[in-house]
Design a protein around this motif. Structure first.
Motif, mmCIF file in Angstrom:
data_model
loop_
_atom_site.group_PDB
_atom_site.id
_atom_site.type_symbol
_atom_site.label_atom_id
_atom_site.label_comp_id
_atom_site.label_asym_id
_atom_site.label_seq_id
_atom_site.Cartn_x
_atom_site.Cartn_y
_atom_site.Cartn_z
ATOM 1 N N GLU A 199 5.532 -3.549 17.595
ATOM 2 C CA GLU A 199 6.713 -4.390 17.427
ATOM 3 C C GLU A 199 7.390 -4.060 16.078
ATOM 4 N N ILE A 232 10.242 -4.270 12.873
ATOM 5 C CA ILE A 232 11.003 -5.274 12.130
ATOM 6 C C ILE A 232 12.468 -5.081 12.505
ATOM 7 N N GLY A 270 1.248 -1.225 7.096
ATOM 8 C CA GLY A 270 1.512 -1.311 8.538
ATOM 9 C C GLY A 270 2.754 -0.509 8.890
ATOM 10 N N GLY A 306 3.440 0.920 11.956
ATOM 11 C CA GLY A 306 3.931 0.638 13.311
ATOM 12 C C GLY A 306 4.719 1.816 13.826
ATOM 13 N N CYS A 307 5.998 1.592 14.163
ATOM 14 C CA CYS A 307 6.815 2.707 14.642
ATOM 15 C C CYS A 307 7.757 3.223 13.558
ATOM 16 N N ALA A 314 9.980 1.545 11.756
ATOM 17 C CA ALA A 314 11.306 0.916 11.657
ATOM 18 C C ALA A 314 11.575 0.427 10.234
ATOM 19 N N LEU A 315 10.671 -0.400 9.727
ATOM 20 C CA LEU A 315 10.906 -0.914 8.377
ATOM 21 C C LEU A 315 10.842 0.213 7.347
ATOM 22 N N GLU A 364 -1.335 2.964 6.842
ATOM 23 C CA GLU A 364 -1.430 2.714 8.280
ATOM 24 C C GLU A 364 -2.851 3.038 8.740
ATOM 25 N N LEU A 365 -3.433 2.086 9.459
ATOM 26 C CA LEU A 365 -4.806 2.193 9.929
ATOM 27 C C LEU A 365 -4.972 3.306 10.970
ATOM 28 N N PHE A 380 -0.332 5.910 15.196
ATOM 29 C CA PHE A 380 0.861 5.167 14.769
ATOM 30 C C PHE A 380 1.519 5.843 13.569
ATOM 31 N N ASP A 389 -7.371 1.895 5.813
ATOM 32 C CA ASP A 389 -7.401 0.440 5.961
ATOM 33 C C ASP A 389 -7.044 -0.167 4.604
ATOM 34 N N ALA A 390 -5.873 -0.798 4.539
ATOM 35 C CA ALA A 390 -5.375 -1.302 3.256
ATOM 36 C C ALA A 390 -6.238 -2.424 2.700
ATOM 37 N N ASP A 437 3.121 -5.984 6.954
ATOM 38 C CA ASP A 437 3.334 -6.392 8.349
ATOM 39 C C ASP A 437 2.126 -5.917 9.159
#
Ligand SMILES: C[S@@+](CC[C@H](N)C(=O)[O-])C[C@H]1O[C@@H](n2cnc3c(N)ncnc32)[C@H](O)[C@@H]1O
Length: 259
Positions: A79, A81, A105, A107-108, A110-111, A129-130, A134, A158-159, A174
């Motif tokens: 998902e 932002i 994080g 993700g894709c 975007a942010l 990013e874990l 991703f 892993d942050a 996020d």
């Protein structure tokens, strides 16, 4: 001054009804848009906003996609932002050119795109990013749609186990378990730095406030929600749209207190 559309760029083809089609320009390739097949070579070199005719009386206007358009249309395994929340992250988070910003994080991506645009060529973005897949998808999206990923480092880690950086200006989180990464984020922030956390549920938001209250290094936690309602406007009817994105999440902003 606007530059002509170039090979390798992402473009939006907007049809007469305002429907947006996200495509990528590559010399010698063809794009299928609804029932039209368009040669990229016809689009490369056009001005943004130019008209291009398709088959069966179809017609499009061609633009470079804006952030808000892109994140609703591009590949998104996680998902993203959306524009309404990105706006508040950038302004209340006080993200500026030249800053060092950590994002937790990817993700894709975007942010990441929004942050990279603002920190600019003199700033740095480091994204934790874990998941390798991703991280790869985020990088692909950013390079594909921004054309480059200069000033950006992705760390697959892993942050919650700690961040390598110190004295950073801003951290934006996020991830599902925000409280777990808050200690590492707080440690990485410079005195006076801003921590921004995005979460979808009230229970997560409560946990963030409890973690901030427990920490002796964070203060002034404030949470906001952004409600965005689009309006339908034409000659015979002006009213809110029937459908809207009713909820995305909450944004909590905190300050790093001096050591
Ligand atoms: C909702 S997505 C982030 C979306 C992103 N903000 C965007 O705009 O595209 C959450 C991401 O956090 C990652 N993640 C979860 N826990 C993490 C952790 N402890 N450290 C680093 N990344 C984590 C997940 O793998 C996932 O990619």
């Amino acid at each position: 001054m606007s530059s002509p559309l170039a090979d390798g760029e992402s473009v939006l083809l907007v049809d007469r009804r305002g429907r947006r089609h996200l495509k990528h320009l590559r010399t010698g390739h063809r794009l299928t848009v609804r029932s039209s097949v368009l040669a990229c070579d016809r689009i490369i070199g056009l001005a943004e906003g130019a008209r291009i005719g398709g088959g069966r009386d179809e017609e499009f206007r061609v633009f470079r996609p804006a952030y808000g358009e892109l994140v609703t249309l591009f590949e998104r395994p996680a998902e993203p932002i959306f524009a309404k929340d990105a706006g508040l992250i950038l302004t209340r988070g006080d993200i500026r050119p030249g800053q060092t910003v950590i994002e937790i994080g990817a993700g894709c991506g975007a942010l990441s795109m929004a942050l990279l645009r603002v920190v600019g060529a003199t700033g740095r973005l480091i994204t934790y990013e874990l998941r390798e897949d991703f991280a790869e998808e985020a990088r692909r999206n950013v390079v594909r749609h921004e054309g480059h990923a200069g000033g950006w480092t992705i760390r697959v880690a892993d942050a919650s186990l700690g961040l390598e950086e110190r004295d950073v200006d801003r951290v934006v989180i996020d991830v599902p378990d925000i409280a777990a990464v808050m200690p590492a984020a707080t440690e990485a922030l410079r005195d006076g730095g801003i921590l921004v956390a995005f979460c979808p549920t009230v229970l997560q938001m409560k946990e963030i406030h409890e973690a901030a209250a427990r920490s002796e290094s964070l203060g002034f936690a404030e949470t906001f929600e952004v409600l965005e309602r689009k309006w339908h406007v034409d000659a015979t009817s002006i009213r809110p749209d029937h459908r809207m994105v009713a909820h995305t999440g909450f944004l909590t902003f905190m300050r790093r207190l001096a050591r």
